[in-house]
Scaffold this motif. Structure first.
Motif, PDB file in Angstrom:
ATOM      1  N   TYR A 196       1.038  -1.197   0.010  1.00  0.00           N
ATOM      2  CA  TYR A 196       0.115  -0.027   0.088  1.00  0.00           C
ATOM      3  C   TYR A 196       1.007   1.170   0.105  1.00  0.00           C
ATOM      4  CZ  TYR A 196      -3.891  -3.163   1.240  1.00  0.00           C
ATOM      5  OH  TYR A 196      -4.625  -4.339   1.120  1.00  0.00           O
ATOM      6  N   ILE A 197       0.558   2.050  -0.824  1.00  0.00           N
ATOM      7  CA  ILE A 197       0.938   3.432  -0.642  1.00  0.00           C
ATOM      8  C   ILE A 197      -0.037   4.765  -0.658  1.00  0.00           C
ATOM      9  CG2 ILE A 197       3.160   2.903  -2.009  1.00  0.00           C
ATOM     10  CD1 ILE A 197       2.062   4.055  -4.312  1.00  0.00           C
ATOM     11  N   VAL A 198       0.279   5.691  -0.314  1.00  0.00           N
ATOM     12  CA  VAL A 198      -0.567   6.789  -0.072  1.00  0.00           C
ATOM     13  C   VAL A 198      -0.525   7.887  -1.365  1.00  0.00           C
ATOM     14  CG1 VAL A 198      -1.206   8.868   1.434  1.00  0.00           C
ATOM     15  CG2 VAL A 198      -0.301   6.818   2.617  1.00  0.00           C
ATOM     16  N   GLN A 199      -1.625   8.322  -1.882  1.00  0.00           N
ATOM     17  CA  GLN A 199      -1.723   9.261  -2.863  1.00  0.00           C
ATOM     18  C   GLN A 199      -1.766  10.586  -2.210  1.00  0.00           C
ATOM     19  OE1 GLN A 199      -4.428   9.072  -5.904  1.00  0.00           O
ATOM     20  NE2 GLN A 199      -5.012   6.962  -5.705  1.00  0.00           N
ATOM     21  N   LEU A 200      -0.979  11.576  -3.217  1.00  0.00           N
ATOM     22  CA  LEU A 200      -0.953  12.844  -2.695  1.00  0.00           C
ATOM     23  C   LEU A 200      -2.057  13.600  -3.648  1.00  0.00           C
ATOM     24  CD1 LEU A 200       3.118  13.434  -3.117  1.00  0.00           C
ATOM     25  CD2 LEU A 200       1.549  12.866  -1.089  1.00  0.00           C
ATOM     26  N   ALA A 225      14.569   4.182   1.026  1.00  0.00           N
ATOM     27  CA  ALA A 225      13.408   4.950   0.394  1.00  0.00           C
ATOM     28  C   ALA A 225      12.274   4.326   0.493  1.00  0.00           C
ATOM     29  CB  ALA A 225      13.887   5.443  -0.609  1.00  0.00           C
ATOM     30  N   GLY A 226      11.058   5.175   0.951  1.00  0.00           N
ATOM     31  CA  GLY A 226       9.707   4.911   0.688  1.00  0.00           C
ATOM     32  C   GLY A 226       9.225   5.488  -0.475  1.00  0.00           C
ATOM     33  N   PHE A 227       7.806   5.165  -0.803  1.00  0.00           N
ATOM     34  CA  PHE A 227       7.204   5.401  -1.801  1.00  0.00           C
ATOM     35  C   PHE A 227       5.720   6.171  -1.532  1.00  0.00           C
ATOM     36  CE2 PHE A 227       9.990   1.948  -3.178  1.00  0.00           C
ATOM     37  CZ  PHE A 227      10.562   2.518  -4.263  1.00  0.00           C
ATOM     38  N   HIS A 228       5.354   6.971  -2.501  1.00  0.00           N
ATOM     39  CA  HIS A 228       4.146   7.795  -2.568  1.00  0.00           C
ATOM     40  C   HIS A 228       3.665   7.587  -4.096  1.00  0.00           C
ATOM     41  CE1 HIS A 228       4.307   9.117   1.740  1.00  0.00           C
ATOM     42  NE2 HIS A 228       3.245   9.486   1.601  1.00  0.00           N
ATOM     43  N   TYR A 229       2.419   8.354  -4.349  1.00  0.00           N
ATOM     44  CA  TYR A 229       1.800   7.807  -5.387  1.00  0.00           C
ATOM     45  C   TYR A 229       1.191   9.292  -5.963  1.00  0.00           C
ATOM     46  CZ  TYR A 229      -1.295   6.386  -9.406  1.00  0.00           C
ATOM     47  OH  TYR A 229      -1.875   5.973 -10.505  1.00  0.00           O
ATOM     48  N   LEU A 230       1.192   9.769  -7.154  1.00  0.00           N
ATOM     49  CA  LEU A 230       0.566  10.971  -7.729  1.00  0.00           C
ATOM     50  C   LEU A 230       0.252  10.836  -9.109  1.00  0.00           C
ATOM     51  CD1 LEU A 230       0.224  13.955  -7.544  1.00  0.00           C
ATOM     52  CD2 LEU A 230       2.460  14.456  -8.098  1.00  0.00           C
ATOM     53  N   SER A 231      -1.236  11.152  -9.109  1.00  0.00           N
ATOM     54  CA  SER A 231      -1.777  11.248 -10.583  1.00  0.00           C
ATOM     55  C   SER A 231      -1.503  12.478 -11.113  1.00  0.00           C
ATOM     56  CB  SER A 231      -3.112  10.713 -10.493  1.00  0.00           C
ATOM     57  OG  SER A 231      -3.729  10.573 -11.662  1.00  0.00           O
ATOM     58  N   CYS A 232      -1.093  12.484 -12.512  1.00  0.00           N
ATOM     59  CA  CYS A 232      -0.872  13.822 -13.221  1.00  0.00           C
ATOM     60  C   CYS A 232      -2.115  14.423 -13.843  1.00  0.00           C
ATOM     61  CB  CYS A 232       0.441  13.627 -13.977  1.00  0.00           C
ATOM     62  SG  CYS A 232       2.000  13.935 -13.219  1.00  0.00           S
ATOM     63  N   TRP A 233      -3.154  13.409 -13.746  1.00  0.00           N
ATOM     64  CA  TRP A 233      -4.263  13.958 -14.423  1.00  0.00           C
ATOM     65  C   TRP A 233      -4.855  15.100 -13.712  1.00  0.00           C
ATOM     66  CZ3 TRP A 233      -9.696  13.515 -12.950  1.00  0.00           C
ATOM     67  CH2 TRP A 233     -10.505  13.928 -13.931  1.00  0.00           C
ATOM     68  N   PHE A 292      10.586   8.532  -2.728  1.00  0.00           N
ATOM     69  CA  PHE A 292      10.411   8.527  -4.219  1.00  0.00           C
ATOM     70  C   PHE A 292       8.687   8.698  -4.096  1.00  0.00           C
ATOM     71  CE2 PHE A 292      14.063   5.962  -4.475  1.00  0.00           C
ATOM     72  CZ  PHE A 292      14.712   6.548  -5.695  1.00  0.00           C
ATOM     73  N   VAL A 293       8.422   9.743  -5.205  1.00  0.00           N
ATOM     74  CA  VAL A 293       7.079   9.831  -5.307  1.00  0.00           C
ATOM     75  C   VAL A 293       6.925   9.413  -7.065  1.00  0.00           C
ATOM     76  CG1 VAL A 293       5.271  11.574  -5.693  1.00  0.00           C
ATOM     77  CG2 VAL A 293       6.949  11.759  -3.808  1.00  0.00           C
ATOM     78  N   TYR A 294       6.022   8.598  -7.359  1.00  0.00           N
ATOM     79  CA  TYR A 294       5.783   8.008  -8.527  1.00  0.00           C
ATOM     80  C   TYR A 294       4.556   9.010  -9.000  1.00  0.00           C
ATOM     81  CZ  TYR A 294       4.128   5.168 -12.456  1.00  0.00           C
ATOM     82  OH  TYR A 294       3.557   4.691 -13.624  1.00  0.00           O
TER      83      TYR A 294
END
Length: 433
Positions: free
Chosen positions: A93-97, A190-198, A152-154
């Motif tokens: 699981y990762i959290v969205q921004l 490093a950890g991860f977060h998620y970001l949708s560019c839409w 990291f933020v994907y």
């Protein structure tokens, strides 16, 4: 500048003039293409500005609408944890921004230029400052020999992220990456977060597009280097400045993936090469807004080259052909000729655009005031509380409407179709032939 050129000796002036004429076929096409690309750059800046305002409002409203439905004992629903597995059963699981005003708090970072608890001050802050990457800090570790912090933020190109559905091949590769690092943690922790560019305000201001990885790390300023950008930041006791690098995919440079020989650079392997190599992030320069804007301009120019293949496309191919003939593919001269042309063209486009924004509504008002009277046209005008209006045309179509209490109306046509209606209580109709 030009006065000093005329002060030069005549032989030197002739040499400069003939040098300019000889190189004219070489730098003329970059200059001409730069004039065209300046207009493209101006349109990009204008569109991005208005899009960022709309997306900021959209992101804030979406987050505020979703907050009342969130679980008080968990993270807000507006920033839900995203399952990173296809079936949704594995614990990845990762959290969205989502929220543009609190995104740095999700990463455990601090900002001392914005007080999120002061609602009055928040309303007066420029919108683009919320996405600033030059004012991020993280609390310094207690141990002096502690390892630097990495994260990291994907940035995804997908429109929406739904559990069990991966709409993009890069999202599938990122899903595999999360499962891989669940069993094999990253060397830097490093950890991860998620970001949708839409419709993302953050992606608009950062001038990035998915797929991309944003690398966050703490770095200490170098006191011996006066030109170190970190020395220009405000020094906060007990905190370290955070430096951001944007790594966009696919990796076009064959030296950047750092893959073992014979390993196919698939989407997953490209992502893993960045997160699994402890020093990979040092190959990329820190975030620079102008560099990112130039990348987006290159993307737009590539589309314009295909869309306008008979004009701009031919000029660009001519420029490349001349460079290849002269063996100057890696020469800085085309860029030196292109930059002033882009600046000149974009500046003129911006001035003309602002002038048109000022003149256009006034020209429309003058046209409505004088031209309509010249054509014997009376524009619709609001009457009596804005509910009554009247329109008069020629004799065949003349009609009027009054917003009286009994809603009486009347229409007159020719003798064969003349009729009238009275808005009495039983809505009687009457027609005279």
């Amino acid at each position: 500048m030009f006065g000093s050129l005329f002060d030069l000796p005549q032989p030197l002036r002739r040499l400069l003039w003939w040098s300019f004429l000889i190189t004219l076929p070489f730098h003329f096409t970059p200059f001409l293409n730069g004039l065209i690309e300046g207009g493209i750059y101006s349109n990009y800046i204008t569109e991005t500005y208005f899009a960022s305002l709309n997306n900021f409002r959209f992101n804030v409203q979406t987050a505020e609408w979703a907050d009342p439905w969130s679980d008080p004992w968990s993270d807000p629903w507006s920033d839900p944890p995203d399952p990173s597995s296809v079936d949704g059963d594995d614990p990845f699981y990762i959290v969205q921004l989502h929220h543009p005003q609190h995104w740095w708090e999700r990463l455990g970072l601090e900002r001392f230029d914005i007080d999120v608890t002061d609602d009055v001050a928040m309303d007066n802050i420029p919108v683009d400052s919320f996405a600033s990457l030059d004012a991020l800090y993280r609390r310094a570790p207690r141990q002096g020999q502690a390892q630097p912090w990495h994260h990291f933020v994907y940035a995804s190109p997908s429109i929406i992220h739904i559990e069990g559905i991966w709409l993009d091949k890069w999202d599938r590769a990122f899903n595999e990456l999360l499962q891989y690092h669940y069993a094999n943690p990253t060397p830097t922790g490093a950890g991860f977060h998620y970001l949708s560019c839409w419709r993302s305000f953050l992606c608009d201001i950062w001038a990035t597009r998915g797929p991309a990885l944003l690398h966050f790390t703490t770095e200490s300023p170098d006191p011996s280097n006066k030109f170190d950008e970190l020395n220009q930041r405000q020094q906060i006791p007990g905190y370290l400045p955070v430096v951001v690098r944007i790594i966009e995919f696919p990796l076009m440079d064959p030296d950047k993936p750092a893959l073992p020989p014979g390993l196919f650079p698939s989407h997953f392997n490209q992502l893993r090469s960045v997160t699994s190599q402890p020093q990979m992030w040092q190959l990329y320069k820190p975030f620079n807004k102008m560099t990112q804007v130039m990348k987006r301009l290159a993307d737009r120019c590539s589309k314009a080259e295909k869309q306008y293949a008979e004009t701009y496309g031919r000029l660009y191919k001519l420029e490349i052909r001349i460079q290849n003939m002269l063996g100057l593919e890696n020469s800085p001269w085309p860029g030196l000729a292109r930059i002033p042309a882009i600046a000149l063209s974009s500046g003129v486009s911006q001035v003309l655009g602002r002038t048109w924004e000022f003149v256009e509504p006034r020209a429309r008002a003058l046209r409505k005031r004088y031209w309509d009277k010249k054509k014997n046209k009376e524009p619709r005008e609001p009457l009596d509380e804005g509910t009554k209006w009247k329109r008069d045309g020629d004799e065949d179509t003349k009609w009027k409407r009054d917003g009286e209490e009994d809603t009486k109306g009347k229409r007159d046509g020719d003798e064969d179709t003349k009729w009238k209606r009275d808005g009495d209580g039983d809505t009687r109709w009457k027609r005279a032939g």
